[in-house]
Scaffold this motif. Structure first.
Motif, mmCIF file in Angstrom:
data_model
loop_
_atom_site.group_PDB
_atom_site.id
_atom_site.type_symbol
_atom_site.label_atom_id
_atom_site.label_comp_id
_atom_site.label_asym_id
_atom_site.label_seq_id
_atom_site.Cartn_x
_atom_site.Cartn_y
_atom_site.Cartn_z
ATOM 1 N N GLU A 1 0.820 -1.212 0.000
ATOM 2 C CA GLU A 1 0.000 0.000 0.000
ATOM 3 C C GLU A 1 0.849 1.255 0.000
ATOM 4 O O GLU A 1 0.342 2.360 -0.089
ATOM 5 C CB GLU A 1 -0.948 -0.019 1.212
ATOM 6 N N ARG B 1 -4.559 -8.335 11.583
ATOM 7 C CA ARG B 1 -3.894 -7.804 10.389
ATOM 8 C C ARG B 1 -2.430 -7.561 10.682
ATOM 9 O O ARG B 1 -2.073 -7.067 11.756
ATOM 10 C CB ARG B 1 -4.526 -6.462 9.983
ATOM 11 N N TRP B 2 -1.594 -7.900 9.708
ATOM 12 C CA TRP B 2 -0.159 -7.618 9.858
ATOM 13 C C TRP B 2 0.384 -7.089 8.546
ATOM 14 O O TRP B 2 0.286 -7.760 7.519
ATOM 15 C CB TRP B 2 0.610 -8.885 10.269
ATOM 16 N N THR B 3 0.922 -5.885 8.594
ATOM 17 C CA THR B 3 1.601 -5.336 7.422
ATOM 18 C C THR B 3 3.097 -5.407 7.690
ATOM 19 O O THR B 3 3.612 -4.751 8.589
ATOM 20 C CB THR B 3 1.169 -3.885 7.157
ATOM 21 N N GLY C 1 4.815 -5.997 2.791
ATOM 22 C CA GLY C 1 3.427 -5.545 2.673
ATOM 23 C C GLY C 1 2.499 -6.423 3.492
ATOM 24 O O GLY C 1 2.918 -7.102 4.417
ATOM 25 N N ARG C 2 1.243 -6.394 3.108
ATOM 26 C CA ARG C 2 0.237 -7.080 3.920
ATOM 27 C C ARG C 2 0.361 -8.608 3.802
ATOM 28 O O ARG C 2 0.401 -9.150 2.710
ATOM 29 C CB ARG C 2 -1.144 -6.643 3.448
#
Ligand code: C2E
Ligand code: CA
Ligand code: CA
Length: 411
Positions: free
Chosen positions: A126, A198-200, A205-206
Motif C-alpha cells: 500500500e 492484520r499484519w503489514t 506488505g500485507r
C-alpha cells in the motif's frame, strides 16, 4: 520536470480507494531500444516519440485512469477499480499493443518496443513508492518473458525470518485488529463483532492472516499472538459495553493456541481484568481443527465454557463432522462456511444444504450464523430459512477496531 512527491501523492490517493475487490493496478510501461531510434532519427525525434507515446496511451485508457510520464519514454499508468488481476493483464496487453503500433510524429515514423510491469494494491502493498518500485521490477521480468507484460511476484520468503519479524511485531504491538459486524435477523441489529488480525510487514506488505497464523503456529508464537489478540479484543469489548452496547466479540482460535498450557486460565484472568462477562466472548474454532483432535479440544473448550465463554464452529460444512455428533461437543453456535452461502442464489442444492444445516442445528439448540453475505437476495433466502445471524460485506466490511468502536459509540 517531474515532481516525484506529486506523483506519489497521486498514487497514494488511489491506493486509499482500493480494496481487495476493487484493486488498483500500478503499471510501469517502458520503451526499449529508444537509443537506436535517437541515433537514427535524431534526438528531436526521440523527444517527439515520447509525446506520441503519451498521446497513444491517453487514447487507450479508460476514463478515470491516469497516465503519468515518468521518463523520456517511460510511463506510469494507474488503473483504479479493477475487477482483478486478469483485468489488469488485459489493460497491460492493450497498452503495449497501442504503443507498439507504428507511431507517426513530425513526419517521421517509429515503432517502439514496449514492456509493462504490474503491481496491484492492496495485494502487493500500500506504500506508493513500494508499489512503483515493484511495478518497475516486474518490467525487468517482462523483458525476458514471452508476454510483453509481467506481474510483480514476491520473492520467496525464508520462513524463519518471517517468524522473527512476526515475533518482533507482536512484542512491539505492531499488529492490528479489525472488527467486522455480525447482525441478528430479522431486524439486522448489530449484536457482535468478529476480530480479525492484520499484519503489514515493513518490506513485504500485507501478509494474509491465514499465512501468519500458520507461521506463528509452526514457530511457537501462537500462544503470544492469541494472548495479544484476546487482550486487545477484550479491551474494545470493555469500551463498547461501558458505553451501553451489550455486544459480543468473536475471536478466531487455532487449535494449537487452545492447547498451549495455561491458555484457558489466561483467558479467564483477562475476562476478570477487563471486567466483562464470559458470555460476551465467543471463540471460533474451525470444524477441521476441532475434529483433528476432538478429545483434547473438547476438554479445553468445556473449561472455557464453564467460565461462560461461548464456542462457535467456524467454516462449518467444510469438514466431515455430522451435526448429530456436535451434540456431544461443548458448542453453542455454528458458522456456515462462505462457500455454501455464496452459491445460494444460483444453486438450489446449496440452498437445500443450508436449509438442512439450519434446521438440524436448531434441533440441537445451536445458534446459526451465516458468513460471507454480499447481497440482499442471499440475505432474504437466509432469513426465510430461519438463520439467526449474518455477517458479510453487505452488513459491513472488517475495519480498524478503533474506528469501529468510535462509530458504534457515536450511534
Ligand atoms: P474466517 O474466520 O472465516 O474469517 C472470515 C474471512 O472472510 C475474513 O478474511 C473476512 O475478511 C472475510 N469476509 C467477511 N465477509 C466477507 C464477505 O462478505 N465476502 C468475502 N469474500 N469475504 C468476507 P480474513 O480477515 O482475511 O481472514 C481469513 C482467515 O484468517 C479467517 O477466516 C480466520 O480463519 C483467520 N484469522 C484471522 N484473524 C485471526 C486470528 O486472530 N487468529 C486466528 N487463529 N485466525 C485468524
Ligand atoms: Ca472466523
Ligand atoms: Ca469462516
Amino acid at each position: 520536470m517531474l515532481n516525484r512527491a506529486a506523483v506519489l501523492a497521486d498514487v497514494a490517493a488511489r491506493v486509499r480507494q482500493a480494496s481487495p475487490d476493487a484493486p488498483l493496478g500500478v503499471l510501469v510501461l517502458r520503451a526499449q531500444r529508444v537509443r537506436d531510434i535517437e541515433l537514427t532519427l535524431g534526438y528531436a525525434a526521440g523527444e517527439a516519440l515520447g509525446h506520441a507515446m503519451q498521446d497513444a496511451l491517453e487514447a487507450a485508457v479508460r476514463p478515470g485512469d491516469r497516465v503519468i510520464r515518468i521518463g523520456a519514454h517511460d510511463f506510469l499508468v494507474l488503473l483504479p477499480a479493477l475487477r482483478g488481476r486478469s483485468h489488469a493483464a488485459l489493460g497491460a496487453a492493450k497498452f503495449v499493443r497501442a504503443l507498439q503500433q507504428p507511431l507517426d510524429f513530425d513526419g517521421q515514423r517509429a515503432q517502439p518496443i514496449v514492456v509493462a510491469g504490474i503491481a496491484m494494491a492492496p495485494e502487493d502493498g500500500e506504500d506508493p513508492e513500494l508499489l512503483c518500485r515493484r511495478a518497475d521490477r516486474a518490467c525487468d521480468d517482462a523483458m525476458h518473458g514471452v508476454e510483453r507484460y509481467a506481474f510483480w511476484t514476491a520473492p520467496p520468503i525464508p520462513l524463519d525470518t518471517l517468524h522473527d519479524d512476526l515475533r518482533a511485531a507482536i512484542a512491539d504491538n505492531r499488529l492490528s485488529v479489525h472488527l467486522q459486524p455480525v447482525a441478528v435477523l430479522p431486524d439486522r441489529v448489530i449484536h457482535g463483532y468478529e476480530a480479525l488480525s492484520r499484519w503489514t510487514h515493513p518490506r513485504l506488505g500485507r501478509i494474509p492472516p491465514d499465512v501468519f497464523i500458520g507461521v506463528a503456529e509452526r514457530g511457537g508464537t501462537i500462544g503470544e499472538l492469541t494472548r495479544w489478540n484476546v487482550n486487545v479484543a477484550l479491551r474494545h469489548l470493555a469500551t463498547l459495553r461501558a458505553s451501553g452496547k451489550p455486544v459480543r466479540i468473536s475471536i478466531n482460535l487455532s487449535a494449537v493456541a487452545l492447547q498451549v498450557p495455561g491458555f484457558v486460565d489466561q483467558v479467564l484472568d483477562l475476562l476478570r481484568l477487563w471486567n466483562v462477562p464470559g458470555d460476551a466472548l465467543v471463540f471460533e474454532i474451525t470444524e477441521s481443527a476441532l475434529m483433528r483432535d476432538v478429545e483434547r479440544c473438547s476438554h479445553l473448550l468445556a473449561q472455557l465454557r464453564a467460565g461462560g465463554v461461548r464456542i462457535a464452529i467456524d467454516d462449518f460444512g467444510t469438514g466431515y463432522s455430522s451435526l448429530a455428533y456436535l451434540r456431544q461437543l461443548p458448542v453453542d453456535a455454528i458458522k456456515i462456511d462462505r462457500s455454501f452461502i455464496r452459491d445460494m442464489v444460483g444453486d438450489l442444492r446449496a440452498r437445500r444444504i443450508v436449509g438442512t444445516m439450519i434446521e438440524l442445528a436448531h434441533d440441537l439448540d445451536l445458534v446459526v450464523v451465516a458468513e460471507g453475505i454480499e447481497d440482499e437476495a442471499t440475505l432474504a433466502l437466509l432469513q426465510d430459512a430461519g438463520c439467526d445471524a449474518v455477517q458479510g460485506y453487505l452488513i459491513g466490511r472488517p475495519a480498524l477496531a478503533d474506528d469501529v468502536v468510535q462509530r458504534a459509540q457515536a450511534r
